[in-house]
Design an enzyme around this catalytic site. Structure first.
Site, PDB file in Angstrom:
ATOM      1  N   ASP A   1       7.851  -5.998   9.479  1.00  0.00           N
ATOM      2  CA  ASP A   1       9.080  -6.108  10.274  1.00  0.00           C
ATOM      3  C   ASP A   1       9.225  -7.480  10.922  1.00  0.00           C
ATOM      4  O   ASP A   1      10.115  -7.676  11.749  1.00  0.00           O
ATOM      5  CB  ASP A   1       9.116  -5.015  11.347  1.00  0.00           C
ATOM      6  CG  ASP A   1       7.917  -5.067  12.283  1.00  0.00           C
ATOM      7  OD1 ASP A   1       6.786  -5.204  11.773  1.00  0.00           O
ATOM      8  OD2 ASP A   1       8.090  -4.973  13.509  1.00  0.00           O
TER       9      ASP A   1
ATOM     10  N   ASP B   1      -7.637  -7.139  13.667  1.00  0.00           N
ATOM     11  CA  ASP B   1      -7.224  -8.478  14.081  1.00  0.00           C
ATOM     12  C   ASP B   1      -8.082  -8.991  15.244  1.00  0.00           C
ATOM     13  O   ASP B   1      -8.571 -10.125  15.234  1.00  0.00           O
ATOM     14  CB  ASP B   1      -5.737  -8.495  14.464  1.00  0.00           C
ATOM     15  CG  ASP B   1      -5.308  -7.267  15.262  1.00  0.00           C
ATOM     16  OD1 ASP B   1      -6.191  -6.543  15.796  1.00  0.00           O
ATOM     17  OD2 ASP B   1      -4.103  -7.007  15.358  1.00  0.00           O
TER      18      ASP B   1
ATOM     19  N   ASP C   1       0.823  -1.216   0.000  1.00  0.00           N
ATOM     20  CA  ASP C   1       0.000   0.000   0.000  1.00  0.00           C
ATOM     21  C   ASP C   1       0.859   1.269   0.000  1.00  0.00           C
ATOM     22  O   ASP C   1       0.360   2.353   0.313  1.00  0.00           O
ATOM     23  CB  ASP C   1      -0.918   0.020   1.234  1.00  0.00           C
ATOM     24  CG  ASP C   1      -2.277  -0.604   0.946  1.00  0.00           C
ATOM     25  OD1 ASP C   1      -2.464  -1.114  -0.168  1.00  0.00           O
ATOM     26  OD2 ASP C   1      -3.146  -0.601   1.849  1.00  0.00           O
TER      27      ASP C   1
END
Length: 515
Positions: free
Chosen positions: A179, A271, A118
């Protein structure tokens, strides 16, 4: 002098009829919330001791058999796995996550790596695309996917990623933030749980922090997050087969995602939203605490503040949106509903934030100015001490830093409390999503391993008015207690005010120049 005298007169006239009753009610409410938090922490402590003593490992609670090569079927004996890596302008870390995902031990024709980019920076987009092409030339089945907007942020990207035709052949999806660096054996450890236990919808791994020693702030974060993973996630998995998905380092059964209604962007915790909805459909989750995935903690204060705003505002907003849906649900037991509503949401996501700031940074200092209101020693000293020790056991190597952790958590509770109320009231910044800044190895490379020289900042980038205001209030209360008080709170008040002042001038975490 006359003006000061007038203020003193007004204070004396309003203190007894107005301030004292209000403060007494606040003390009672704060003590009640402290007791809730205390009981919750003790309960989780008892459960975790039971889990450790009886060695209730996930492999013993659920059927787990390693994936074996089938002579007749060959690689077809392995289920098809999709690996999603959502990213946004991740210049410092994109190579790490893509490289780790491409290095997973799984038959090459039974895994698809999907990079959901994105990024708004064309240069970074080009870098990510070239990296994907590089791995594709090595025979890796990797897809580089972009979209023409950022609607829904991460949830929107994951949702769009699931719409591609090649995803229909996949049974499971592993998700890693940019990450995160999974070890090669990640899929061989997690997928067997889903293959052998059709009731399981999610397998969650633990986070391992590669930069926890970067500065004192990252050590403080490690202490908080270690408790979350070692205790909270383990307890939820062992007792109710439910916990909040951490958004990364987990594997979902795709049918569980679809049955739950897919990804939704109505809050900043997509989530957790998915996890609660899947749980209400009857799916169970398992947490594998000895499977660790390397990742990076935010090491700049602004990045951490933004992350904590999202992590505090989102759950409170989700609680408001889903409380009645959970209560009306017919598929899960009454006990599990109580656990999700009371323990998971109310105590841990709302009470814990509010009581930390309101009690220890507002009400307790105020009792110094109003000696007519007293806080019992068990509420002011004993309960917070026990809660602190129970929190600290997750990171034994940092026990000597527990005092720093307390005052740092109190500083951060200001933002968590503010974010919690924003989430509950659905105020202005309720759906604000600021991607957590990652430094990767870039900081160390740029600095050649040396301590950074402090770069220049605009004053507005460093000064935080809220922290300075609370610090001034605590310092005033400390001075008043030193001069007139009898509780000797001034030691705590001075230490806490210094912490707020340090945060107020932005002297926390790693200093990184934006140039």
């Amino acid at each position: 002098m006359e003006f000061t005298g007038q203020i003193g007169l007004i204070w004396e006239q309003t203190k007894v009829p107005l301030v004292v009753p209000v403060l007494k009610v606040m003390v009672i409410l704060c003590l009640a919330m402290s007791a809730m938090l205390f009981i919750e922490r003790v309960y989780m402590g008892i459960v975790i001791v039971f889990v450790k003593l009886f060695r209730r490992k996930p492999e013993k609670m659920y059927k787990w058999e390693p994936m074996k090569d089938d002579v007749e079927l060959g690689n077809l004996g392995y289920p098809m796995v999709l690996v999603q890596i959502p990213m946004y302008n991740e210049k410092e870390v994109y190579q790490l996550s893509i490289g780790a995902a491409c290095g997973l031990s799984w038959p090459a024709d039974r895994v698809i790596i999907q990079v959901l980019d994105d990024s708004t920076d064309p240069a970074i987009k080009t870098l990510v695309q070239v990296e994907c092409q590089r791995w594709a030339s090595k025979g890796i089945n990797i897809k580089y996917e972009i979209r023409d907007n950022r609607n829904g942020y991460k949830a929107g990207a994951l949702k769009e990623g699931m719409k591609h035709s090649y995803v229909k052949q996949c049974d499971y999806v592993a998700i890693f933030d940019a990450d995160f660096q999974p070890e090669p054996h990640f899929l061989t450890r997690t997928i067997p749980f889903l293959v052998n236990n059709p009731q399981l919808g999610l397998v969650q791994a633990r986070w391992k922090f590669v930069n926890s020693d970067e500065c004192l702030m990252t050590r403080m974060q490690e202490m908080s997050l270690d408790y979350h993973f070692i205790v909270e996630q383990e307890v939820g998995s062992s007792t109710h087969a439910f916990f909040g998905f951490n958004g990364t380092a987990g594997v979902w059964r795709i049918s569980a995602i679809n049955e739950a209604g897919g990804w939704k962007d109505r809050t900043t915790v997509e989530d957790m939203d998915l996890a609660v909805r899947a749980s209400l459909k009857g799916w169970k989750f398992v947490y594998v605490g000895d499977l660790k995935v390397k990742n990076e903690l935010p090491s700049t204060f602004n990045a951490y503040r933004n992350q904590q705003h999202r992590w505090s505002c989102g759950p409170a907003n989700l609680f408001k949106k889903m409380a009645m849906e959970i209560i009306r649900n017919k598929k899960v037991s009454l006990w599990k509903k109580f656990y999700v509503i009371y323990s998971f949401f109310f105590v841990r996501k709302i009470v814990a934030h509010i009581v930390t700031f309101v009690f220890y940074c507002v009400v307790l200092p105020a009792t110094v100015l109003v000696p007519e209101v007293e806080v019992p020693k068990w509420g002011a000293v004993y309960i917070p001490s026990i809660i602190t020790l129970l929190n600290a056991v997750g990171t034994p190597r940092s026990l000597h830093l527990v005092l720093f952790w307390i005052i740092f958590e109190n500083v951060m509770s200001l933002h968590r409390t503010k974010a919690t109320f924003i989430g509950l009231l659905e105020a202005g910044r309720v759906n604000e999503w600021v991607v957590t800044e990652k430094l990767g190895d870039g900081l160390k490379t740029k600095l050649g391993g040396k301590t950074p020289r402090k770069p220049r900042f605009r004053i507005g980038d460093r000064v935080h008015i809220l922290e300075l205001g609370v610090g001034a209030y605590l310092f005033f209360c400390g001075c008043y207690d030193l001069a007139f008080g009898k509780n000797r709170y001034f030691i705590f008040l001075f230490l806490q005010s210094i912490a707020f002042f340090i945060a107020g001038v932005g002297y926390v975490g790693t200093m990184v120049s934006t140039s």
